[in-house]
Structure formats: structure tokens, C-alpha cells
Design an enzyme around this catalytic site. Structure first.
Site, mmCIF file in Angstrom:
data_model
loop_
_atom_site.group_PDB
_atom_site.id
_atom_site.type_symbol
_atom_site.label_atom_id
_atom_site.label_comp_id
_atom_site.label_asym_id
_atom_site.label_seq_id
_atom_site.Cartn_x
_atom_site.Cartn_y
_atom_site.Cartn_z
ATOM 1 C CE LYS A 130 -1.836 1.639 3.760
ATOM 2 N NZ LYS A 130 -2.659 1.837 4.977
ATOM 3 C CG ASP A 148 -7.268 3.919 2.367
ATOM 4 O OD1 ASP A 148 -8.197 3.508 1.632
ATOM 5 O OD2 ASP A 148 -7.220 5.085 2.805
#
Length: 259
Positions: A130, A148
Site C-alpha cells: 500500500k 487502504d
């Protein structure tokens, strides 16, 4: 038209593209909300953002970046001093450890520079997939999808994928959009999640995606109630975009800190 149980792959892709177009109109201000001026600063800010709001990170980083402008500085940082500087972001001992190790790894392996490839970024301390996609998309202009908690929640509510693993979500959603759009799509979805489609009580009745969302009704559908859930500096504009009276937006919603 919301997604039905027999929606085809083509139908889902078309609906996904429509969602993308509406989000472009709804959130013209979408951007990376972590202040930075180079790849190292963004890497550091992203590490600090774990379990912390971007607003709080941005309050801490000016002094931090001035004190530690290079990877060499993080590599040789005094642990106690660094901990004190980043304490307000929470989990400061773990984050300090990550920053020092990140600095050392960059110095030892990449001449102190943050690499611009996913395969290299994910090998660095404190940087997962991420974080790597955030860095690639915003510091190197390499398209990436940032999965997220907001992104995962929204694409699930929209029925764009049933996957729950972040990497599988990234690939599934990426297949629905043009690669060049991935970075900005991520920003817009995250903006929507922070300002409109909240985890516990989404502002369904004041959302621009009501006709495209199979989860419509998860939150209040009465515009007069839903509009009170909008957050952020453009809360009144979001109300207008959804066809709701902006005067119903509470004054406290505009300066409200987005999660």
C-alpha cells in the site's frame, strides 16, 4: 441502476467507469493529503500515517523533515530525539525503528535514494505494498492503486469486488479501470470515504452515487439527515453536487477533521 445479482463482467466494468466519472466531478480537489516535496518525505509521512490522521502527520513533518533531510540523517538518528519528534503520531517507538532501518537500507542499497520500482520498495523496512503504491503514484507518477481501509470499504459496498485480501482487491479493481487512472481513482475513492461514505454511518441521502450503489440505504437516505454527515472543507459543495440544500450542512462539518 444498481448492481444486481446477475450483473455481467461487462456491466460491472461499465458501472465502475460511471462511478469513476461521478467521483471525478464530485471530488475535483482529490490529492495526496500527506504534505511532501520528495520521495523520501512521502515515504516517511506514509509510515507515520499508520493509525494516525494525515492532518496530525502534517503537523509533525515540517520540523521532522527539517531535522532529517536525507536517508543518511535517518540512518544515524538519535532514537530518543526521533521518538520525541514523532510521538504525536502514535506508535512512535515502532515508527522510529522503521524510519532508522529505512534510512540504513536506503544508504546501503540505493545510495540514499528511494527507488521507483514496486519490487524494490516493498523490500524496504516499514514499506508494504500500500505504501509503495502511494509513493509510486505521487512521487514517481507511476500509476498505482492504494487499498487502504476507505478504498476497501467502498469498492466492497459498490460491489466492484468480493475479494477481501488487499492485493487481490488491487488487481480486481485495477482490471476495471484504465491503468493511467489508478492513482487519481485511489485519491477520489479515499476522499469519498473520508467525507461521504463513512464506515459506520454513510451519508447515503447526500451522495452523488446513489443510483450506482447497491449498498444505498446503509446510512440515512433522508437528505436532511444525511447532509449532516458530510465532512471536510467542501462539505457544502458536496451537498450541492448531490442535489441537497447546502444550508443544511452544519457549520462544524466544514472544519471537521476527516478520519
Amino acid at each position: 441502476m444498481t448492481r444486481s445479482a446477475n450483473e455481467t463482467e461487462l456491466g460491472r466494468k461499465r458501472r465502475a467507469r460511471r462511478i469513476g466519472r461521478v467521483l471525478t466531478e464530485t471530488h475535483p480537489d482529490a490529492h495526496c493529503e500527506l504534505d511532501h516535496s520528495n520521495p523520501l518525505e512521502l515515504a516517511v509521512a506514509t509510515i507515520l500515517s499508520a493509525q494516525c490522521t494525515d492532518k496530525k502527520v502534517n503537523e509533525v513533518t515540517p520540523k521532522l523533515f527539517a531535522r532529517y533531510p536525507s536517508a543518511v540523517d535517518y540512518a544515524g538518528a538519535d532514537r530518543t530525539e526521533l521518538e520525541e519528534l514523532i510521538r504525536p503520531t502514535g506508535f512512535y517507538r515502532n515508527k522510529t525503528d522503521s524510519l532508522i532501518k529505512l534510512g540504513r537500507a536506503l544508504v546501503e542499497r540505493y545510495d540514499g535514494q528511494v527507488p521507483g520500482r514496486l519490487t524494490e520498495l516493498v523490500t524496504l523496512p516499514g514499506i508494504g505494498r500500500k505504501t509503495a503504491n502511494v509513493i509510486l503514484g505521487n512521487a514517481f507518477d507511476v500509476p498505482g492503486i492504494t487499498v487502504d481501509t476507505h478504498f476497501q470499504r467502498l469498492v466492497g459496498r459498490w460491489g466492484l469486488t468480493t475479494e477481501t485480501d488487499p492485493v487481490k482487491i488491487e488487481h480486481a479493481v485495477g482490471a476495471l479501470y484504465e491503468r493511467r487512472d489508478w492513482t487519481m481513482l485511489s485519491h477520489r475513492i479515499i476522499f469519498h470515504g473520508r467525507r461521504v461514505c463513512h464506515a459506520r454511518k454513510p451519508a447515503c441521502g447526500a451522495c452523488t452515487l446513489t443510483k450506482l450503489c447497491p449498498a444505498y440505504g446503509t446510512g440515512p437516505t433522508d437528505p436532511a439527515l444525511a447532509v449532516k454527515l458530510l465532512k471536510g472543507p467542501r462539505a457544502r459543495d458536496l451537498a450541492v453536487a448531490a442535489g441537497v440544500d447546502p444550508d443544511l450542512v452544519p457549520p462544524a462539518a466544514v472544519p471537521a477533521e476527516v478520519p
